[in-house]
Design an enzyme around this catalytic site. Structure first.
Site, PDB file in Angstrom:
ATOM      1  N   ASN A  38      -3.959 -15.838   0.373  1.00 50.23           N
ATOM      2  CA  ASN A  38      -4.924 -15.553   1.442  1.00 50.23           C
ATOM      3  C   ASN A  38      -5.973 -14.538   1.031  1.00 50.23           C
ATOM      4  O   ASN A  38      -7.116 -14.615   1.453  1.00 50.23           O
ATOM      5  CB  ASN A  38      -4.182 -15.058   2.686  1.00 50.23           C
ATOM      6  CG  ASN A  38      -5.080 -15.018   3.890  1.00 50.23           C
ATOM      7  OD1 ASN A  38      -5.744 -16.009   4.195  1.00 50.23           O
ATOM      8  ND2 ASN A  38      -5.149 -13.888   4.566  1.00 50.23           N
ATOM      9  N   GLU A  73       0.826  -1.200   0.000  1.00 45.87           N
ATOM     10  CA  GLU A  73       0.000   0.000   0.000  1.00 45.87           C
ATOM     11  C   GLU A  73       0.862   1.251   0.000  1.00 45.87           C
ATOM     12  O   GLU A  73       0.465   2.283  -0.546  1.00 45.87           O
ATOM     13  CB  GLU A  73      -0.928   0.010   1.205  1.00 45.87           C
ATOM     14  CG  GLU A  73      -2.037  -1.031   1.140  1.00 45.87           C
ATOM     15  CD  GLU A  73      -1.635  -2.367   1.723  1.00 45.87           C
ATOM     16  OE1 GLU A  73      -0.432  -2.564   2.021  1.00 45.87           O
ATOM     17  OE2 GLU A  73      -2.520  -3.228   1.888  1.00 45.87           O
TER      18      GLU A  73
END
Lengths: 336, 1211
Positions: free
Chosen positions: B1018, B69
């Protein structure tokens, strides 16, 4: 000059030699070579019933595995839009072949039971296949199924495919029918326009290292042509179906024999896989030389000239053949 | 312009899609990185751009996935600096990583929008669920903060944000509640592109572009300022912030003109003469509005203020929104700021009122303000709770800083609520219990869309997922009603309950949500007339006491007959429509088929046909279940955990397993997030349909079945035959083949309730029956036929003493599997490729193992409550495990190691001093032996050292010297500890790469295990830098065009890093050796383990054989790089042969590659050819490496010497 054309499934083929279904005909890079080598038509690799049924579902399962189960990963693959399943890709192949080839393109469909998958015959026609070759074969291991059951199922399947298409339908079968002449007539009645004799099958082998059963298919040899030759000789002139021979045609001589017995077309696979599409040129040259040497005007002229109907002693095509063959070794007269 | 004021089409979408659609329409650059629950926004944007969807200006937005991010924020900053329109999506820790750039973007007054699916920040634990702790951490960045409280607003406020940022120049953080809004499907009116376009001001766009960095009109931005001017310059932005409220309201007004949907910076709902008013933000507004309506209808004077603009805080508008009659304001915050006087919104409301002139209020008295916390980590917030808050506000002395929704028996902050207070009036309220694999959620999403598209009904669908990845339960909550549905909470009075898996009836109280007379549909393998007798007492009681209408269908059989395998979704969906009567029967069938065609059409006619066949045949098998007048059952539902579990498990874990975690009081939970290990064994999930059954007569004792088992559900034990005295007749045993220790017996045993039935053990088993090859030494058999026998056998097996590990050299597959796994029964996917490595790690080093685990799959199946697979041996020792973050795991692990080493140095120092001072009490030879044995690594050595340390503890126990007390604390560090840093490729290749690189360069004695699935597993299969060329992944929908990063080579460049590239399915023994060698190497070790994953797209029952093909194709070469300590060696050893399988053949067997061949054959062919070239060139390069001689840099040995020396002293 000898006319080399032949009528097959209503088409006038430029040559009776047809490139039969194999990886070769499934390879677009080979199409031009096959055509240039003089093939009268091309049969594309088979689309299998189980492929149609199974492929999409297998991919569907793989994509759905684990989805909508866990909050962080509701899917595992991006939405790539429509994917081509094996059948879709096959249709594309047929379409491309039609666009690239000027000789007839025959699509092959392989199955054993009537069902929704049969509509693929129509799809194949829709994308440009000029004829369908329906390949019938399964290994019937269920002792409750009789030969009659199997034949009935096959006939129903031919009827179902026939109902889907208006283009010519050839049916390719194996030789293991108790009363093949009767079954061949039934196939004709069910709507077959041609019979392709005979299918060759994968047969199991055992790997001594892994102790696993491994299906194998060996390439054919010329020695195998006598089985189709036998039945084409028997059927020639008795059926409205076109007849194609498809096992053991490796040389021009092999092809001539099959035509003489009554074949309208001679399909070759193994020889082309071994030697490349250009082997068709060699075969044609051999055939032309033989025909010109004997003043045959055309392929049509020799087709079926040595069929059961056209030989002086039809029994040579019957079981007695074996008996006579043995007896032929005996002296023709006590004095001899 | 009439079309501009159309209401827009009605669609059923979730909040993520509503926001992402607008963001994509209004952006030119979209920088993304996956994080739950915001990932779908990035995925949708990527998907749309991949398909060529254009933005408002006819350009396809550039979507780029970054390494983190922080990277995404950097790209955002750069793009808007250039004058482009840019956005990103994130949540939680992702937002924290963006903070530095957010200050910059805001400080430079650059228009930008970040859409946030607000999620809890990791504190005492990670939570993927919704609250406002992440966005509250961004309060000081200078971003405008605008909050949507439902799906409709998520779309609307996305448009308001993008339009307002251009006009105000101040960047926007648009947020809505994670999961509750981001993942809730609801009927909304979708604003048209033309309407959105008409909200924009072209001159503002032009202004933004004109300010973009451009050498044609060069400027300098990002200067460094000195004390003389920085302050003034910082204040210069104030007018821009002052203008924001007006600009946002103007955009809201424009939206209202266009669509009729009216919003304000602060909206009030309720009685005009309200005395009690709740102030809150986000999805809790829905439940509160319902409550206000119900209470007002009952004559109470209450209302709710919904804050939409949070920064700049709309003080004036808030004061204006409060009715002048307000006496008590209750501010609800969905976050916790420990130590702060009040939570953020509470503080802001207080400030607003503080500055409100008293004369503005009727009697000159300001309303009193109280506040509380609710809904942290997606805790339910219901009308009953909202009512409790209003009730509290009515008290003379209400509690302040209260909590609502939990039972706080520690600080006694919580308000009690009456759960029978309900406002949920939706006409149809349906709850469905499904298994992840059965397609229930997908079908319910379809149902929501069918009803939304074909009726005037409004639709809401929300889904609750399990914490397990295999055998997981999903619960779908669907509401249908003529009125818009604002019920932002779970259904607890369902008119319809679908139980899609029979086993749930025996495990969970699935009928507790059923309203009286509700219709219940059960997928039952038993005929309807037999069903009643097979129900446990509790279920029969619920049916009778609530007057439930029972229906049953053997959906499994219908689905099977239709060729759908275990996916019962279509069958159950058909029955739901038939029983619920939402649509007329014929219409329902037609719409179902249309939906099937739409959903599955892209996947081929065969798939459509099979599902259609299921629709056609389902209703013939649906039967009403006859219900007698009284309970006839004699058995109870299974307890959540077996009797005999320890106290914590009984008090806490069992409640969570029973679905009663919401009822646990604060005191039941560890305040610092520290939980006991060894709890997965109590779950007994019994999710397999078939389990492996051992045939001892064929077994060759090889251990392959045990080593490949992802769940440690197949075990080997050797024991003295006499240990079986008293064992039952069904317990299987054979003599163990061993030259070293003859005379032992062996048992290979399945844990039947813990097995997932993946079948890897059977595939791995090499032992065939000579007369019947299909019979192996281990075979899958129906669980129903073997469960009871195997349960008894498992209990016997567990009671057998574990083999003494010191008796066997672990360096073989067989002997490694004689060691107790200290990682067992995880919730990982069936057939998981990662867990066998972790299990082996615990078998080799488990009793002295420290694990630092990066966030990802391994932290979820490793540490997601209710249970953990890490466990302890008979001595109570086992892996000690912690997860810090996703991005910092290498550093975290290094810190653990450094902490340990520092403690050990301290212990050695203290020991030296004590030994000198107390030479009579402390045996000098013991001390010398301890000092010499601190790095003893084998089992005997560690055991001996533990004994010596115990002796030392005894020796110093009576001493009162302060050093003796220190030594008591530190003595444990004198026994070797093994530090493993574990994580996936997302961590190692991308977000954690910088830290990992630094640790690789450190020369310290840490081991790193990268479980490389070549994709972000995930979060649902996003591409990482480990994703191979040609593979399709999210953010690489067109197939990844670049090759995989060679992480091993990077590590080898340091020269002193042990590197191994392993794949258990290709070579178990190479795997065992690599882990042992890595542990033994006294510097940094990096083991990169090929980990098959469901994101690869093949049957996970072939997980290990697929690994083998990966190696045979050269896709995953096996090697070990073993640096020598000082001497010149040939450190690189290639352990796999030259590739024998074409890469194309390997690729054809996995959907991740073959999907591309089917969606874009020419690109697939091109990428496959390049991938083959990658394989060939890598193999060639490795072959050459194998011949190279190299010596490790000298410092590796130095550190080792320092590390173990009693003098200590690091450089």
């Amino acid at each position: 000059m000898t006319t080399f054309t032949t009528k097959y499934l209503g088409f006038t083929l430029s040559s009776p030699l047809v490139a039969s279904a194999s990886p070769l005909t499934g390879n677009p890079e080979m199409w031009e070579r096959i055509e240039l080598a003089g093939a009268g038509a091309v049969v594309l690799p088979s689309l299998f019933e189980e492929q149609i049924e199974g492929d999409a579902f297998a991919l569907d399962l793989a994509r759905d595995q684990g989805t909508e189960s866990f909050g962080e990963a509701l899917t595992y693959f991006p939405d790539v839009g429509s994917v081509e399943t094996d059948p879709d890709r096959h249709l594309t192949l047929v379409e491309e072949a039609r666009n690239h080839l000027s000789i007839p393109v025959i699509a092959s469909l392989n199955g054993t039971t009537p069902g929704g998958w049969v509509r693929y015959a129509r799809h194949l026609a829709d994308v440009g296949a000029q004829a369908i070759e329906l390949n019938l074969y399964d290994v019937v291991t269920d002792p409750r199924q009789s030969a009659a059951d199997v034949e009935r199922r096959y006939i129903e399947l031919v009827e179902a495919v026939r109902a889907e298409i208006t283009i010519p339908l050839a049916v390719k079968v194996g030789p293991w029918f108790t009363a093949f002449a009767h079954f061949a007539a039934a196939l004709q009645n069910a709507g077959a326009d041609g019979l392709v004799l005979f299918n060759r099958f994968y047969q199991p082998d055992i790997d001594l290292d892994t102790l696993e059963v491994t299906p194998r298919l060996e390439l054919s040899t010329s020695a195998e042509l006598r089985l189709p030759l036998h039945w084409i000789g028997v059927l020639s002139g008795t059926t409205t179906c076109s007849l194609a021979a498809t096992t053991g045609a490796h040389t021009g001589d092999d092809a001539l024999k099959l035509l003489l017995a009554g074949a309208d077309a001679v399909m070759t696979t193994s020889a082309l896989l071994r030697r490349g599409p250009e082997h068709l040129i060699v075969m044609e040259a051999e055939m032309r030389a033989w025909m010109e040497e004997r003043d045959y005007d055309s392929v049509e002229q020799l087709k079926g000239s040595i069929s059961r109907r056209n030989v002086p002693d039809p029994e040579v095509y019957e079981r007695a053949n074996y008996y006579q063959a043995l007896h032929s070794w005996k002296p023709t007269s006590p004095a001899g | 312009m009439t079309h501009l004021t159309d209401p827009g089409c009605r669609v059923v979408v979730d909040g993520n899609e509503a926001a992402a659609r607008v963001a994509h329409l209004l952006s030119e650059v979209i920088a993304i990185y996956p994080i739950t629950p915001a990932s779908p926004m990035g995925e949708l944007a990527d998907d749309w751009s991949a398909k060529g969807r254009q933005n408002l200006w006819g350009v396809v937005p550039e979507v780029i996935e970054m390494q983190s991010e922080a990277g995404a924020a950097g790209v955002l900053h750069g793009a808007v600096t250039r004058g482009a329109l840019a956005t990103t999506f994130t949540a939680s820790q992702g937002l924290l990583l963006m903070l530095p750039n957010m200050f910059k973007i805001a400080g430079e007054l650059t228009p930008a929008v970040i859409h946030v699916a607000a999620r809890a920040l990791a504190t005492h634990a990670l939570s993927i669920f919704g609250d406002h702790s992440d966005v509250m951490a961004a309060r000081t960045t200078g971003f405008v903060m605008l909050c949507s409280s439902n799906v409709q607003e998520a779309g609307d406020f996305a448009a308001v944000s993008h339009a307002s940022t251009l006009e105000s120049r101040v960047p926007f953080l648009h947020f809505f509640d994670g999961f509750r809004t981001s993942h809730e499907l609801n009927t909304i009116e979708q604003t048209t592109s033309a309407q959105i376009a008409s909200m924009l001001d072209d001159s503002c766009l032009s202004g933004h572009r004109g300010r973009g960095l451009d050498p044609d009109r060069p400027v300098l931005r990002g200067s460094a300022q000195n004390p003389d001017v920085f302050f003034q310059a910082r204040e210069a932005c104030s007018p821009f912030y002052a203008a924001v409220p007006r600009i946002v309201q103007a955009k809201m007004d424009r939206l209202a003109e266009l669509t009729g949907r009216s919003y304000h910076l602060v909206d009030y709902h309720g009685a005009l003469d309200a005395e009690r008013v709740i102030v809150l933000m986000g999805s809790g507004a829905g439940a509160t509005r319902e409550t206000v309506d119900a209470l007002c209808a009952a004559g109470e004077r209450v209302g709710v203020v919904i804050v939409r603009l949070f920064r700049p805080f709309p003080t004036e508008q808030l004061l204006a929104a409060l009715p002048p009659t307000t006496r008590t304001v209750v501010v609800l915050d969905r976050t916790k700021e420990p130590g702060a006087p009040f939570e953020p919104l509470h503080s802001d409301v207080l400030s607003a009122l503080w500055h409100s002139p008293p004369q503005a209020w009727p009697d000159g008295r300001l309303p009193r303000v109280i506040g509380g916390r609710y809904g942290l980590g997606s805790k339910e917030f219901t009308p009953a709770m909202a009512k409790a808050v209003f009730d509290e506000a009515a008290r003379d002395e209400p509690r302040n800083s209260f909590t609502i929704g939990i039972i706080d028996d520690v600080s006694h902050s919580s308000l009690a609520w009456d759960p029978t207070f309900r406002t949920d009036a939706a006409r149809v309220r349906a709850v469905f219990y499904g298994l992840g694999a059965d397609g229930t959620v997908g079908a319910n999403k379809n149902t929501a869309k069918i009803v939304g598209d074909n009726t005037d009904l409004n639709v809401q669908a929300y889904f609750v997922y399990d914490s397990k990845k295999s055998g997981s339960m999903t619960v779908s909550h669907l509401r249908f009603d003529p009125q818009p549905i604002e019920s932002t909470y779970l259904i607890d009075q369902a008119t319809f309950v679908g139980v899609h898996q029979w086993s749930f009836l025996d495990r969970l109280d699935v009928l507790t949500v059923a309203a009286p007379s509700a219709t219940v549909l059960i997928n039952s393998p038993y005929p309807a007339e037999q069903l009643w007798d097979r129900l446990p007492i509790e279920v029969q009681d619920a049916v009778l006491s609530k007057g439930l209408q029972l229906h049953a269908i053997d959906a499994g059989a219908v689905a099977q007959a239709a060729g759908l395998g275990g996916r019962v979704n279509t069958v159950m969906q058909t029955c739901f429509f038939a029983l619920s009567g939402i649509l007329p029967a014929d219409e329902a069938t037609a719409e179902l088929k249309r939906a099937i065609s739409k959903t599955y059409g892209k996947r081929g006619e065969a798939v459509v046909e099979r599902n259609t066949a299921a629709v056609d045949t389902a209703l013939a098998h649906l039967h009403r279940v006859p219900v007698p007048e009284s309970i006839t059952a004699t058995r109870h539902r299974r307890p959540a955990v077996a009797a005999g579990a320890d106290d914590f498990v009984q008090r806490v874990t069992a409640r969570m397993l029973a679905g009663e975690g919401d009822l646990l009081p604060v005191s039941a939970l560890p305040p610092d997030g520290t939980f006991p290990t060894g709890t997965s064994k109590v779950e007994k999930r019994t999710i397999a349909i078939e389990i492996p059954v051992w045939e001892p007569d064929l077994c060759i004792d090889c251990g392959k079945c045990a080593i490949v088992c992802p769940h440690a559900a197949i075990r080997m034990k050797v024991y003295d035959p006499s240990a079986l005295d008293g064992a039952g007749p069904d317990f299987k045993t054979k003599s163990f083949r061993s030259r070293e220790v003859p005379g032992l017996s062996l048992t290979v045993q399945v844990a039947p309730d813990d097995c997932t039935g993946c079948g890897l053990c059977v595939t791995a088993c090499p032992a065939h029956d000579k007369s019947e090859v299909k019979r192996k030494s281990i075979n899958l058999r129906p669980i129903d036929e073997h469960l009871e026998v195997e349960r008894i056998a498992w209990d016997t097996f567990v009671d057998l003493q574990e083999a003494d590990p010191a008796q066997w050299d672990p360096a073989s597959v067989k002997t490694s599997q004689l060691r107790q796994p200290l990682f067992e029964f995880s919730g990982a996917c069936a057939g998981c490729g990662e867990t066998p490595y972790l299990k082996l790690l615990t078998q080799l080093f488990g009793d002295h193992l420290l694990i630092a685990n990066a966030t990802g799959c391994s932290s979820i199946y490793g540490g997601n409550l209710p249970t953990t697979p890490y466990t302890v041996n008979a001595e109570g020792r086992g892996p000690a495990w912690s997860n810090s973050l996703f991005e910092d795991n290498a550093e975290f692990g290094l810190g653990i190691r450094l902490g340990f080493e520092a403690q050990r140095r301290a212990a050695l120092d203290v020991l030296a001093r004590l030994a000198a001072k107390f030479s009579t009490e402390i045996d000098g030879r013991l001390v010398a032996a301890i000092v010499a044995g601190v790095e003893d690594a084998d089992d005997l050595g560690i055991r001996a050292q533990r004994a010596r340390v115990a002796e030392l503890r005894n020796a110093v126990a009576g001493l009162t010297d302060p050093d003796a007390l220190h030594l008591a604390d530190l003595a444990g560090t004198l026994v070797r500890k093994s530090t493993w840093i574990v994580g996936g490729d997302g961590w190692a290749y991308d977000i954690g790469a910088g830290g990992l690189d630094h640790v690789l360069a450190s020369g310290r004695n840490v081991n790193i295990l990268v479980l490389d699935t070549e994709v972000y597993s995930n979060t649902g299969g996003q591409a990482s830098k480990a994703t191979p060329r040609g593979a399709v992944a999210k953010f690489a929908a067109g197939g990844k065009s670049t090759g995989k990063k060679d992480l091993g080579l990077e590590a080898m460049s340091y020269g002193d890093v042990y590197v191994a590239h392993i794949a258990m399915g290709a070579s178990e023994i190479q795997t065992v050796k690599a882990l042992l060698e890595a542990e033994a190497w006294p510097g940094v070790s990096l083991v990169i383990a090929y980990s098959t994953c469901i994101a690869h797209g093949f049957d996970m029952g072939n997980s290990m054989t697929q690994q083998k093909v990966a190696v045979q194709s050269g896709h995953w070469p096996l090697y070990r790089y073993r640096p020598g300590e000082g001497e010149l060696t040939q450190p690189f050893q290639l352990d796999s042969a030259a590739p024998t399988v074409p890469f194309a053949d390997f690729a054809a067997s996995e959907a991740r590659f073959s999907m591309l061949a089917r969606s874009n054959p020419s690109r697939a062919a091109e990428l496959t050819a390049l991938a083959q070239a990658d394989v060939d060139s890598r193999y060639s390069y490795y072959r050459q490496l194998a011949d190279l001689q190299r010596s490790a840099p000298a410092h590796a040995g130095t550190i080792v010497a320092d590390d173990t020396a009693s003098e200590g002293g690091e450089e």
